[in-house]
Design an enzyme around this catalytic site. Sequence first.
Site, PDB file in Angstrom:
ATOM      1  N   HIS A 157       0.856  -1.190   0.000  1.00 42.75           N
ATOM      2  CA  HIS A 157       0.000   0.000   0.000  1.00 42.75           C
ATOM      3  C   HIS A 157       0.890   1.238   0.000  1.00 42.75           C
ATOM      4  O   HIS A 157       0.754   2.136   0.826  1.00 42.75           O
ATOM      5  CB  HIS A 157      -0.959  -0.028   1.188  1.00 42.75           C
ATOM      6  CG  HIS A 157      -1.977  -1.119   1.090  1.00 42.75           C
ATOM      7  ND1 HIS A 157      -3.150  -0.978   0.390  1.00 42.75           N
ATOM      8  CD2 HIS A 157      -1.974  -2.390   1.575  1.00 42.75           C
ATOM      9  CE1 HIS A 157      -3.839  -2.113   0.452  1.00 42.75           C
ATOM     10  NE2 HIS A 157      -3.146  -2.989   1.165  1.00 42.75           N
ATOM     11  N   HIS A 178       1.409  -8.464  -1.421  1.00 42.65           N
ATOM     12  CA  HIS A 178       0.648  -8.621  -2.668  1.00 42.65           C
ATOM     13  C   HIS A 178       1.209  -7.746  -3.803  1.00 42.65           C
ATOM     14  O   HIS A 178       0.652  -6.733  -4.183  1.00 42.65           O
ATOM     15  CB  HIS A 178      -0.853  -8.446  -2.489  1.00 42.65           C
ATOM     16  CG  HIS A 178      -1.337  -7.268  -1.697  1.00 42.65           C
ATOM     17  ND1 HIS A 178      -0.938  -5.966  -1.940  1.00 42.65           N
ATOM     18  CD2 HIS A 178      -2.241  -7.199  -0.686  1.00 42.65           C
ATOM     19  CE1 HIS A 178      -1.563  -5.151  -1.125  1.00 42.65           C
ATOM     20  NE2 HIS A 178      -2.344  -5.872  -0.346  1.00 42.65           N
ATOM     21  N   ALA A 182      -2.039  -2.389  -5.156  1.00 43.52           N
ATOM     22  CA  ALA A 182      -1.951  -1.284  -4.202  1.00 43.52           C
ATOM     23  C   ALA A 182      -0.514  -0.798  -4.001  1.00 43.52           C
ATOM     24  O   ALA A 182      -0.065  -0.575  -2.878  1.00 43.52           O
ATOM     25  CB  ALA A 182      -2.576  -1.673  -2.863  1.00 43.52           C
ATOM     26  N   ASP A 210      -4.662 -15.553  -8.039  1.00 48.42           N
ATOM     27  CA  ASP A 210      -6.004 -16.135  -8.057  1.00 48.42           C
ATOM     28  C   ASP A 210      -6.670 -16.059  -9.422  1.00 48.42           C
ATOM     29  O   ASP A 210      -7.817 -16.472  -9.582  1.00 48.42           O
ATOM     30  CB  ASP A 210      -6.890 -15.470  -7.002  1.00 48.42           C
ATOM     31  CG  ASP A 210      -7.068 -13.971  -7.226  1.00 48.42           C
ATOM     32  OD1 ASP A 210      -6.472 -13.427  -8.181  1.00 48.42           O
ATOM     33  OD2 ASP A 210      -7.798 -13.338  -6.431  1.00 48.42           O
ATOM     34  N   GLY A 211      -5.961 -15.496 -10.435  1.00 49.54           N
ATOM     35  CA  GLY A 211      -6.550 -15.342 -11.751  1.00 49.54           C
ATOM     36  C   GLY A 211      -7.359 -14.072 -11.899  1.00 49.54           C
ATOM     37  O   GLY A 211      -7.874 -13.784 -12.988  1.00 49.54           O
ATOM     38  N   HIS A 213      -6.523 -10.938  -9.549  1.00 50.44           N
ATOM     39  CA  HIS A 213      -5.708  -9.797  -9.124  1.00 50.44           C
ATOM     40  C   HIS A 213      -4.578  -9.459 -10.094  1.00 50.44           C
ATOM     41  O   HIS A 213      -4.149  -8.303 -10.169  1.00 50.44           O
ATOM     42  CB  HIS A 213      -5.111 -10.068  -7.734  1.00 50.44           C
ATOM     43  CG  HIS A 213      -6.049  -9.782  -6.611  1.00 50.44           C
ATOM     44  ND1 HIS A 213      -7.073 -10.630  -6.273  1.00 50.44           N
ATOM     45  CD2 HIS A 213      -6.116  -8.727  -5.748  1.00 50.44           C
ATOM     46  CE1 HIS A 213      -7.733 -10.123  -5.238  1.00 50.44           C
ATOM     47  NE2 HIS A 213      -7.186  -8.964  -4.908  1.00 50.44           N
ATOM     48  N   ASP A 236      -4.920 -13.661   0.357  1.00 53.24           N
ATOM     49  CA  ASP A 236      -5.579 -12.431   0.816  1.00 53.24           C
ATOM     50  C   ASP A 236      -7.041 -12.740   1.137  1.00 53.24           C
ATOM     51  O   ASP A 236      -7.940 -11.937   0.870  1.00 53.24           O
ATOM     52  CB  ASP A 236      -5.458 -11.322  -0.224  1.00 53.24           C
ATOM     53  CG  ASP A 236      -5.647  -9.922   0.358  1.00 53.24           C
ATOM     54  OD1 ASP A 236      -5.644  -9.784   1.601  1.00 53.24           O
ATOM     55  OD2 ASP A 236      -5.821  -8.971  -0.425  1.00 53.24           O
TER      56      ASP A 236
END
Length: 340
Positions: A157, A178, A182, A210-211, A213, A236
């Site tokens: 973030h 991730h 962000a 996950d296909g 994000h 997540d």
Amino acid sequence: MTQPDNTPFSGMEGTVTPGLVDLQVNGGFGCDFSIDPSSIWEVARLLPRYGVTAFLPTVITSGPDVALAALGVLTDGPPADWSGAAPLGLHLEGPMISRDRRGVHPEALLVPPSVDLAEKLIAAGPPAMVTLAPELPGAEEVIRLLVEAGTIVSVGHSDATAYQMEAAIEWGISHATHLFNAMSGIDHRAPGVAASVLTHDRITTGLIADGIHIADQVLRLTLQSMGPDRIALVTDAIAALGLGDGCFAVGSVPVTVRGITARTADGALAGSAAGMDHVLRTMRSATGCSWADAVAMASTTPARIVSHEPHPGDLVLFDNDLEVAATAVAGTVVYRRGSP
């Protein structure tokens, strides 16, 4: 194939792998750790249905009492007669993050990097991982303080430039939360966090494969740049995990879930309802990597990142369709498909 008699899955057919390790779980099965930290043990009990044997419960931006309560829940330990995936400490995602890259994190609860907050967390824990934005004023002192206490400091973030990231790595940042989501990206003239992570061999990363994000091409780019030893697949996961379509919340933010996709009213992604086995299969399919490399990114690599030494009996049995058939923790089967 039939498993040999010396595994917990004797007589069952399939492929045995190390237990899966998820470094970013916000909740699941109707529970949200940022609302009710005491639910950590209930979610941990159910995560083995997705092959997870260890994880980092994650609290997003909240008041400091929530993080302290979650640390207390972990310190107190599980209820009597409990079994499930082992929590490996707390992942605190926020509140020391960028307002411009906050995603679903409540803006009113964001704070600048705070030595006082860091000292309170260390005294109560310390947390296993803290995600923050290193470009914020005061970040250097907080990063150094947390790292000295044994906390993994992760960039996330964040709107940092690649040049600010170079400094932050010297201060002690060693992980990214991730990747691509962000955070500032890989613009060819103004490289940001993602560019720095891809090209710096001292950084590991979480990756929501996950296909939804991240596009398949970018998953391939990440694997080619970083290799399976620097990538930890993460879900997540939010409260919707395991419950199907419907209306849920991430912290105080309402979200709508369809399939594994969770979105706010304005269409922004808000975590995921995917299980860890799903991101493992997706990463393999999207990148064409070997099964061994995909499993490493979901098990041994994340375990190494948080200095977790799994029990030899932390194992998953996958069937021929690579679906989880059974999961064992410390040699005891805690989930078997079709059992109550």
